[in-house]
Motif scaffolding. Structure first.
Motif, short mmCIF file in Angstrom:
data_model
loop_
_atom_site.label_atom_id
_atom_site.label_comp_id
_atom_site.label_asym_id
_atom_site.label_seq_id
_atom_site.Cartn_x
_atom_site.Cartn_y
_atom_site.Cartn_z
N TRP A 167 0.83 -1.18 0.00
CA TRP A 167 0.00 0.00 0.00
C TRP A 167 0.89 1.26 0.00
CZ3 TRP A 167 -2.11 2.80 4.61
CH2 TRP A 167 -3.27 3.53 4.29
N PRO A 168 0.54 2.28 -0.82
CA PRO A 168 1.42 3.44 -1.03
C PRO A 168 2.33 3.80 0.15
CG PRO A 168 -0.85 3.94 -1.69
CD PRO A 168 -0.69 2.47 -1.52
N LEU A 169 3.63 3.73 -0.06
CA LEU A 169 4.64 4.14 0.91
C LEU A 169 4.72 3.24 2.13
CD1 LEU A 169 4.48 8.04 1.15
CD2 LEU A 169 6.33 6.65 0.24
N PHE A 170 3.63 2.52 2.42
CA PHE A 170 3.60 1.79 3.68
C PHE A 170 4.77 0.84 3.81
CE2 PHE A 170 1.48 0.40 7.45
CZ PHE A 170 1.83 -0.92 7.60
N ASP A 173 8.18 -1.10 1.39
CA ASP A 173 8.84 -1.34 0.12
C ASP A 173 8.67 -2.80 -0.28
OD1 ASP A 173 9.82 1.32 0.18
OD2 ASP A 173 11.27 0.64 1.67
N LEU A 186 6.99 -7.85 3.21
CA LEU A 186 7.38 -8.62 4.39
C LEU A 186 6.80 -8.08 5.70
CD1 LEU A 186 8.99 -10.96 5.59
CD2 LEU A 186 10.91 -9.41 5.86
N VAL A 187 7.00 -6.79 5.95
CA VAL A 187 6.58 -6.27 7.25
C VAL A 187 5.06 -6.37 7.43
CG1 VAL A 187 6.57 -4.29 8.79
CG2 VAL A 187 8.62 -4.83 7.51
N PHE A 213 4.27 -9.92 8.04
CA PHE A 213 4.77 -10.27 9.37
C PHE A 213 3.77 -9.82 10.44
CE2 PHE A 213 7.83 -10.24 12.91
CZ PHE A 213 8.61 -11.35 12.62
N LEU A 214 3.17 -8.65 10.22
CA LEU A 214 2.17 -8.14 11.17
C LEU A 214 0.93 -9.03 11.17
CD1 LEU A 214 2.52 -4.29 10.60
CD2 LEU A 214 2.97 -5.53 12.72
N LEU A 232 1.87 -12.08 13.23
CA LEU A 232 1.87 -11.80 14.67
C LEU A 232 0.43 -11.66 15.18
CD1 LEU A 232 4.76 -9.18 14.95
CD2 LEU A 232 4.83 -11.56 15.67
N GLY A 233 -0.39 -10.95 14.40
CA GLY A 233 -1.77 -10.71 14.82
C GLY A 233 -2.55 -12.01 14.99
N ALA A 252 -1.26 -15.00 15.39
CA ALA A 252 -0.64 -15.80 16.46
C ALA A 252 -1.19 -15.34 17.82
CB ALA A 252 0.88 -15.65 16.42
N GLU A 296 11.67 -14.04 1.35
CA GLU A 296 12.06 -13.09 2.41
C GLU A 296 11.95 -13.69 3.81
OE1 GLU A 296 9.87 -9.47 1.53
OE2 GLU A 296 11.72 -8.75 0.60
N LEU A 351 14.90 -15.22 7.98
CA LEU A 351 14.38 -15.15 9.35
C LEU A 351 14.26 -16.54 9.94
CD1 LEU A 351 11.71 -12.41 8.69
CD2 LEU A 351 13.41 -12.27 10.51
N ILE A 397 5.23 -11.37 21.65
CA ILE A 397 4.57 -11.34 20.35
C ILE A 397 3.61 -10.15 20.29
CG2 ILE A 397 2.97 -12.57 18.83
CD1 ILE A 397 4.22 -15.12 19.50
N PHE A 407 4.10 -6.94 17.95
CA PHE A 407 3.01 -6.54 17.06
C PHE A 407 2.69 -5.05 17.22
CE2 PHE A 407 -1.61 -6.03 16.33
CZ PHE A 407 -1.67 -6.41 15.00
N GLU A 428 5.09 5.64 7.83
CA GLU A 428 4.21 6.03 6.73
C GLU A 428 3.86 7.52 6.81
OE1 GLU A 428 2.67 4.64 4.20
OE2 GLU A 428 0.75 5.66 3.91
N ARG A 459 6.96 9.72 6.14
CA ARG A 459 7.42 9.71 4.75
C ARG A 459 6.46 10.50 3.87
NH1 ARG A 459 9.24 3.60 3.44
NH2 ARG A 459 9.19 4.36 1.29
N ARG A 460 5.16 10.43 4.21
CA ARG A 460 4.20 11.24 3.45
C ARG A 460 4.44 12.73 3.65
NH1 ARG A 460 -0.93 9.01 1.65
NH2 ARG A 460 -0.80 6.75 1.79
N PRO A 495 15.77 -8.77 5.00
CA PRO A 495 14.51 -9.08 5.70
C PRO A 495 14.66 -8.98 7.22
CG PRO A 495 14.92 -10.70 3.98
CD PRO A 495 16.15 -9.85 4.08
N LEU A 496 15.80 -9.42 7.73
CA LEU A 496 16.03 -9.35 9.17
C LEU A 496 16.05 -7.89 9.63
CD1 LEU A 496 18.76 -12.10 9.37
CD2 LEU A 496 16.73 -12.06 10.81
N ILE A 522 12.62 -6.01 9.69
CA ILE A 522 11.72 -6.30 10.82
C ILE A 522 12.29 -5.72 12.11
CG2 ILE A 522 10.72 -8.12 12.28
CD1 ILE A 522 9.45 -8.26 9.63
#
Lengths: 412, 412
Positions: free
Chosen positions: A217-220, A222, A225-226, A229-230, A233-234, A236, A269, A273, B14, B18, B29, B32-33, B272-273, B276
């Motif tokens: 999502w724009p800029l959120f 690159d 992965l992140v 990853f969220l 975690l969510g 889990a 990616e 990890l 965790i 999160f 975000e 950067r905007r 990737p490491l 995160i």
């Protein structure tokens, strides 16, 4: 602002990470050279440097938490390599294996306990501890051998997830009955556990072909992965909040993400990890194993008997439940369901705290759980190559009868 | 074996991971905007969810340790992108900047303290806290803007490493004098610190062109990541054991590995490491910032004065020390040296524990350190694009005088 990069706690964790990771990799190396699954070497490497042997490291809360994160990442990676289509295709054997894999160990545990003259509730706890499959070890072995996409692997993974839900429900019911408090709470637990896995599966079906941009999502971000990853975690956290293992949530998250267009990128990616933190998890686990308890003969015998009974019951569950996969495939499923882990340990700890297990019985069951964990990958290392060969023979043989095809594969 | 995947501690981490990671990415975000460096958003995101604002998370030992691991990985990644040849080429301005960047803040801090009527030792601690550069923030901004290979970036990184060694030596001498115990121990500290960085650099020179197989020794590893990660952890431990920051060890490890043939592969695998855990570090750091202390006017004024003095002294150090880089390049170096971090905080905590800093002075210096950390990336966001333009103009202009080339770049 305090000093995260200069505190003593941080040196501890960096030092612990270093020692445990090194021990894990040396152990892995040794075991792979012996033709055994590397994960057993990682477990034993952790044991050797851990508090029960050389005592070079004593894993604290931080190391355990980091290890827990490692197995969460591992199961997310396994989910990423699993497609819901493939799981649906093995629905019948997976459900059968899961149900038999809970019922048979319960029967065996209760029977053994009654033979020893224990009370009924105590025997139920023994059975329950033998019933809970831990998918961490097996999925690692399957990934190492590169057979995650095989049919028997999918049956194991599907059955292990169902097994975890069944075990959770049984734990809720048993501890409810034991404490005389079986009611709405248990019902809610059952609905939540089934609902979580069901909704997660449905979400994965709906996620099919979702564009990569959902994650970037724009800029959120690159890379996806992140955000992915969220999600991991969510889910889990949600799974653990319900009472399921955190790794079930991570696996479901992997399933969902695997259906999107970001799957390929994420699979690459997540690998770095997993390659750091999964071995760390197994080394931390190994460091907490007390194999020295085996030096007490009466404990050792009780534990060995329980472990053999437990493995046999699970193997039988797989052989019967996954019969349609042919002899070797069904055997691989049974052995793959054999390792017990966190859930089994939670059960015995619960039994101890409710005063239903004596200290010696607690130790014996605990060691049995550990033994199944160490034995299973060794057995898998023997069974899986044959199961793979048999599955290839079936694929090549087309309409051939399964057992005939397997027999043909064996005679090669 | 206990239950890492089911314990309460693991849910905490965790959940903390999160919340902090989500806050970091939302903050990034937003910033950067707004055209600001994302790292400031990560710091503020951590502050917002942290105990001094919404109190959604209270980072414990585990979160701090994980954050510390994050900045270690970040500096390893920076080292991986740095070549010793390039560092040698900027040797003179880097050494000059480092020395001036320690001397000038010391002068300013001592002067300000004497003006306030403090004792000499107290003023030395104020100066020392303002002298220590933290490279974590700046290197993140440089990486985000994709200018790590620029000349000014190399000067900043080289100077920051030398700065850390100088600061360590000064801390050793000052606390030795303060406790009346200056002797062999301090000498050993000096030799060890200089020796560590010197030997690390020499090792990097010797590592040039080392084959990838050094890391993927038969069976030991499928990728060079885990062995390289072990080198990183090992040197981080060694650096911290000597008394240097762990991140200096990680940077040196990156330098060494960067000269081998595995560099390219590792640069991809470490990303990737870092993606995160580095944001997590900044969020954890932000969560520990107590910006509410700024609501007390007398503290706020003292802190602001100290922060302005501190930044000015560092900028001056860079402008003078790196003069040969031209006006904008030197300015970028000065601003890049401005953020203080762990080391500054260690110094004030030491001063407090030695009874040399009053509680209010402690708070003021601490907030000043934090302010430099938050202000520097914002300033860098403005200065670096101009410095980059100027450097490109110099490169294009060949034999042109630096300032003339920069002036030309500005008029574009």
């Amino acid at each position: 602002m305090t000093a995260p990069a200069a505190g003593g706690a941080e040196l501890d964790i960096i030092l612990g990470l270093f020692v445990l990771l090194l021990a894990a990799k040396v152990g892995e190396e040794a075991f792979r050279r012996l033709g055994q699954p590397g994960v057993v070497g990682e477990l034993l490497g952790g044991f050797v440097v851990g508090p029960n042997a050389l005592a070079l490291v004593v894993p604290g809360e931080t190391a355990k938490a980091l290890g827990g994160l490692g197995v969460v990442v591992l199961l997310f990676a396994v989910g990423l390599e699993t497609r819901t289509d493939d799981l649906l295709r093995v629905g019948r054997p997976a459900v059968l294996t899961a149900v038999l894999g809970v019922v048979l160990p319960m029967v065996v545990g209760v029977g053994y306990g009654l033979l020893l003259g224990e009370e009924v509730f105590t025997t139920v706890f023994i059975g329950l501890a033998l019933a809970a499959t831990s998918i961490g070890i097996t999925s690692r072995v399957l990934a190492d051998l590169g057979v995650l996409e095989r049919r028997f692997s999918r049956v194991i993974i599907g059955a292990a997830v169902i097994d975890d839900v069944l075990a959770l429900i049984l734990i809720g019911i048993v501890s409810g009955v034991a404490s005389g408090d079986l009611g709405i709470a248990t019902l809610i637990l059952v609905v939540a556990a089934v609902g979580f896995v069901g909704l997660g599966f449905a979400a994965a079906r709906r996620a099919r072909g979702l564009r990569r941009e959902v994650f970037t999502w724009p800029l959120f971000a690159d890379t996806p992965l992140v955000p992915a990853f969220l999600v991991m975690l969510g889910l889990a956290i949600l799974a653990q909040w319900i009472g399921l293992a955190a790794i079930i949530g991570a696996f479901v998250a992997g399933l969902i993400v695997a259906e999107t267009e970001a799957q390929d990128e994420l699979e690459h990616e997540i690998r770095p990890l997993a390659s750091i933190f999964a071995p760390f998890f197994f080394a931390v686990t190994g460091a907490q194993i007390d194999l020295t308890a085996l030096l007490r003969p009466e404990l050792a015998i009780a534990a060995l008997v329980l472990a053999v009974l437990g493995v046999t019951a699970k193997v039988l569950g797989g052989v019967l439940g996954a019969r349609e996969l042919g002899r070797w495939g069904a055997l691989a499923v049974g052995v793959g369901m054999a390792p017990r882990g966190e859930v089994g340990i939670v059960v015995v700890q619960l039994g101890l705290s409710l005063g239903l297990l004596s200290s010696d019985l607690f130790s014996a069951v605990l060691i049995a759980v550990v033994l199944t964990t160490v034995a299973a990958p060794v057995l898998l290392g023997t069974v899986i190559p044959r199961a793979t060969l048999a599955e290839e023979a079936v694929a090549a043989g087309g309409g051939l009868d399964h057992d005939a095809a397997c027999a043909r594969a064996e005679t090669r």
